[in-house]
Design a protein around this motif. Structure first.
Motif, mmCIF file in Angstrom:
data_model
loop_
_atom_site.group_PDB
_atom_site.id
_atom_site.type_symbol
_atom_site.label_atom_id
_atom_site.label_comp_id
_atom_site.label_asym_id
_atom_site.label_seq_id
_atom_site.Cartn_x
_atom_site.Cartn_y
_atom_site.Cartn_z
ATOM 1 N N CYS A 93 0.855 -1.191 0.000
ATOM 2 C CA CYS A 93 0.000 0.000 0.000
ATOM 3 C C CYS A 93 0.888 1.236 0.000
ATOM 4 C CB CYS A 93 -0.918 0.011 1.206
ATOM 5 S SG CYS A 93 -2.027 1.443 1.254
ATOM 6 N N PRO A 96 -0.863 3.977 3.381
ATOM 7 C CA PRO A 96 -1.630 3.400 4.500
ATOM 8 C C PRO A 96 -1.953 4.409 5.590
ATOM 9 C CG PRO A 96 0.663 2.733 4.643
ATOM 10 C CD PRO A 96 0.498 3.409 3.307
ATOM 11 N N GLN A 129 -1.658 -4.866 6.478
ATOM 12 C CA GLN A 129 -1.468 -3.594 5.776
ATOM 13 C C GLN A 129 -1.800 -2.390 6.648
ATOM 14 O OE1 GLN A 129 -0.167 -3.254 2.803
ATOM 15 N NE2 GLN A 129 -0.493 -5.169 1.694
ATOM 16 N N TYR A 226 -9.679 1.125 -3.274
ATOM 17 C CA TYR A 226 -8.258 0.780 -3.394
ATOM 18 C C TYR A 226 -7.984 0.296 -4.819
ATOM 19 C CZ TYR A 226 -9.273 -4.256 -2.625
ATOM 20 O OH TYR A 226 -9.742 -5.543 -2.719
ATOM 21 N N ASP A 239 -3.155 2.117 -3.961
ATOM 22 C CA ASP A 239 -3.345 3.313 -3.146
ATOM 23 C C ASP A 239 -4.824 3.474 -2.834
ATOM 24 O OD1 ASP A 239 -4.402 4.265 -5.517
ATOM 25 O OD2 ASP A 239 -2.669 5.487 -5.999
#
Length: 288
Positions: A93, A96, A129, A226, A239
């Motif tokens: 990611c 995050p 994550q 996402y 992202d």
């Protein structure tokens, strides 16, 4: 199924990646050229989605899709033996920290996306994550033993997997406990034409699953899309984009439409990475 799993699938998952992708090359050829697995569906979907594309362009995307599809199958098997370090190296990611304010407020969030690029890596890594507790909302497999076994592997790094039979209970329980949870929900397949959100998508009438928006409005959980990109073979990054801070303040369909717009743009940029082998447009928009 147990014999196949323990004699074939599990040992296969322990092979190094170069061999995994070597097998994927062969599988792509078999699926595309020999078995022609759902090829009529794939080509029809692509032609209807990209009416201005030439037959040569459709053929190129078709071949690239089967290469990617074979990778997904072998990556799904390799998924069973990936270490924490390996999965986080291959599925990262980029932002995050965007969820931290909600975690600090003990606020749950909904993460929406589609069957684009590798979604199984997201299931496996969701619990690692973010600070939020990760919950993947999915559909059970027809083979109960394999479904139970597969979900045991999916959940080994902290992600919880739930289905339609217990998703409402999960939302309600964690809401009452003020337990900050990140719910992963895929929205691009609608099975009931009367219980979905209809819009024009890829030049066609398309019904999207309304579940993510329904739960977002019910609990007023912020919604993020996402977006997963393939960096190179076997490596992905994603992202988070805020779709709705306060879903209760949005109009009907606004969350789903915004998500569909992002998905459409993503597919137009890199068409091969969506799951074209599904009969996504078999239902017609209801006239009522």
């Amino acid at each position: 199924m147990r014999i196949v799993f323990y004699i074939f699938i599990l040992p296969l998952s322990k092979l190094p990646f170069p061999l995994i992708y070597g097998l994927s090359n062969g599988l792509s050829f078999v699926l595309n050229r020999i078995l022609k697995y759902r090829k009529e569906v794939v080509v029809k979907n692509l032609r209807n989605s990209f009416p201005t594309h030439s037959e040569s362009e459709i053929k190129t995307i078709t071949n690239q899709f089967y290469d990617h599809f074979a990778d997904l199958i072998l990556e799904g098997i390799k998924n069973l033996s990936l270490s924490k370090k390996q999965v986080l190296q291959r599925y990262a990611c980029k932002n995050p920290e965007i969820l931290m304010p909600y975690f600090n407020q003990k606020k749950s969030v909904i993460l929406v996306s589609a069957h684009y690029n590798n979604w199984e890596y997201m299931v496996l890594s969701l619990g690692m994550q973010f600070k939020h507790h990760g919950v993947g909302v999915g559909k059970p497999l027809s083979d109960r033993w394999f479904d139970k076994t597969l979900n045991r592997y999916r959940q080994r790094y902290g992600t919880e997997v739930v289905f339609a039979s217990n998703v409402r209970e999960t939302f309600e329980t964690y809401k009452q406990q003020e337990f900050p949870t990140a719910y992963m929900m895929l929205f691009d397949q609608a099975h009931n034409p009367k219980k979905c959100y209809w819009t024009t998508f890829l030049n066609q009438d398309t019904g999207f699953i309304f579940g993510p928006e329904y739960f977002a409005k019910k609990y007023d959980f912020p919604v993020f899309y996402y977006n997963v990109k393939k960096v190179k073979r076997g490596f992905y990054e994603f992202d988070l984009t805020l779709i709705a801070e306060h879903p209760n303040q949005t109009e009907y369909g606004e969350i789903t439409q915004h998500s569909a717009n992002i998905l459409e743009q993503t597919i137009n940029e890199k068409p091969p990475y969506w799951l074209w082998s599904h009969r996504r447009w078999k239902h017609k928009r209801p006239t009522e």
